[in-house]
Design a protein around this motif. Structure first.
Motif, PDB file in Angstrom:
ATOM      1  N   LYS A   1      41.410  43.219  51.406  1.00 40.39           N
ATOM      2  CA  LYS A   1      42.355  41.358  51.817  1.00 40.39           C
ATOM      3  C   LYS A   1      42.956  40.623  51.166  1.00 40.39           C
ATOM      4  O   LYS A   1      43.549  40.024  50.987  1.00 40.39           O
ATOM      5  CB  LYS A   1      42.649  41.056  53.165  1.00 40.39           C
ATOM      6  N   ILE A   2      42.178  40.876  49.813  1.00 41.06           N
ATOM      7  CA  ILE A   2      41.586  39.368  48.688  1.00 41.06           C
ATOM      8  C   ILE A   2      42.536  40.161  47.591  1.00 41.06           C
ATOM      9  O   ILE A   2      41.917  40.788  47.183  1.00 41.06           O
ATOM     10  CB  ILE A   2      40.137  39.378  48.594  1.00 41.06           C
ATOM     11  N   PRO A   3      43.926  39.414  47.199  1.00 43.19           N
ATOM     12  CA  PRO A   3      44.673  39.259  46.210  1.00 43.19           C
ATOM     13  C   PRO A   3      44.198  38.830  45.163  1.00 43.19           C
ATOM     14  O   PRO A   3      43.260  38.292  44.645  1.00 43.19           O
ATOM     15  CB  PRO A   3      45.729  38.752  46.690  1.00 43.19           C
TER      16      PRO A   3
ATOM     17  N   PHE B   1      42.908  20.486  45.805  1.00 40.70           N
ATOM     18  CA  PHE B   1      43.875  20.686  44.265  1.00 40.70           C
ATOM     19  C   PHE B   1      43.164  20.432  43.081  1.00 40.70           C
ATOM     20  O   PHE B   1      44.021  20.457  41.933  1.00 40.70           O
ATOM     21  CB  PHE B   1      44.753  19.421  45.132  1.00 40.70           C
ATOM     22  N   LEU B   2      41.839  19.562  43.050  1.00 42.87           N
ATOM     23  CA  LEU B   2      42.059  19.662  41.543  1.00 42.87           C
ATOM     24  C   LEU B   2      41.898  21.673  40.909  1.00 42.87           C
ATOM     25  O   LEU B   2      41.392  21.536  39.936  1.00 42.87           O
ATOM     26  CB  LEU B   2      40.727  19.334  41.139  1.00 42.87           C
ATOM     27  N   GLU B   3      41.518  22.797  41.147  1.00 42.04           N
ATOM     28  CA  GLU B   3      41.329  23.815  40.785  1.00 42.04           C
ATOM     29  C   GLU B   3      42.237  23.858  40.234  1.00 42.04           C
ATOM     30  O   GLU B   3      43.067  24.538  39.917  1.00 42.04           O
ATOM     31  CB  GLU B   3      40.605  25.031  41.896  1.00 42.04           C
ATOM     32  N   GLY B   4      44.089  23.722  41.270  1.00 47.54           N
ATOM     33  CA  GLY B   4      45.452  24.207  40.725  1.00 47.54           C
ATOM     34  C   GLY B   4      45.773  24.934  40.791  1.00 47.54           C
ATOM     35  O   GLY B   4      46.447  25.685  40.068  1.00 47.54           O
ATOM     36  N   LYS B   5      44.834  25.944  42.170  1.00 48.90           N
ATOM     37  CA  LYS B   5      45.441  27.401  41.814  1.00 48.90           C
ATOM     38  C   LYS B   5      46.301  27.674  43.410  1.00 48.90           C
ATOM     39  O   LYS B   5      46.455  26.605  44.350  1.00 48.90           O
ATOM     40  CB  LYS B   5      44.324  28.065  42.746  1.00 48.90           C
ATOM     41  N   SER B   6      47.445  28.383  43.094  1.00 43.23           N
ATOM     42  CA  SER B   6      48.717  28.632  44.237  1.00 43.23           C
ATOM     43  C   SER B   6      47.946  29.286  45.118  1.00 43.23           C
ATOM     44  O   SER B   6      48.959  29.651  45.939  1.00 43.23           O
ATOM     45  CB  SER B   6      49.821  28.372  43.618  1.00 43.23           C
ATOM     46  N   ASP B   7      46.902  30.165  45.101  1.00 38.22           N
ATOM     47  CA  ASP B   7      46.975  31.182  46.428  1.00 38.22           C
ATOM     48  C   ASP B   7      45.033  30.908  46.602  1.00 38.22           C
ATOM     49  O   ASP B   7      44.676  31.305  45.379  1.00 38.22           O
ATOM     50  CB  ASP B   7      46.808  32.372  45.472  1.00 38.22           C
TER      51      ASP B   7
END
Length: 156
Positions: free
Chosen positions: A66-68, A93-99
């Motif tokens: 289930k994990i993209p 939010f520091l990781e800069g990830k959108s998913d």
């Protein structure tokens, strides 16, 4: 931003379902939220280490499916890092990830494969919580993180 919570087992209690629904509504303005449940394996009382490992592997495989591939994975684990709410908000939010995918294991925890896949291990406490309650606590903290990062008031 897409946030996904992948967890072992079904939510059975109405009050947990209602709490998750409420936080889902609140989070709607901040992100796309996906709640994914995978079947849990029955663990016999007095199971051997090998039997427990087989349960972990089966549940882990279901979660992994289930994990993209592109998702940043945060696994909830007792041996993970403990942060306060502002630290969690900053980290999200520091990781800069959108998913981002949060993973909650079953009663025996997480498989080794999931520990290896995780980009981050997060602990809310060294105490053990019911998995259904942990989902509610997690969504509340994610909601709080968005409020903190948006400069909106939150209960301290």
């Amino acid at each position: 931003m897409t946030l996904r919570v992948c967890a072992v087992g079904k939510i059975k209690e109405k009050f947990f379902k209602e709490a998750l629904s409420e936080y889902g509504k609140r989070l709607f303005k901040y992100c796309k939220l996906e709640m994914i449940e995978v079947a849990d394996e029955k663990t016999m009382e007095g199971a051997s280490s090998l039997e427990e490992q087989m349960v972990l592997d089966k549940e882990g495989k279901r979660l992994m499916e289930k994990i993209p591939e592109r998702s940043f994975v945060i696994a909830l684990a007792i041996k993970g890092k403990e942060w306060d709410s502002p630290e969690l908000a900053k980290k999200l939010f520091l990781e800069g990830k959108s998913d981002i995918t949060f993973v909650i294991g079953g009663s025996l925890g997480l498989s080794e494969e999931l520990y290896q896949r995780a980009d981050l291990l997060l602990s809310f406490s060294r105490m053990t919580f019911p998995h259904q309650l942990m989902r509610v606590i997690l969504l509340e903290q994610i909601y709080r993180s968005f409020r903190i990062n948006s400069g909106e008031p939150y209960h301290k």
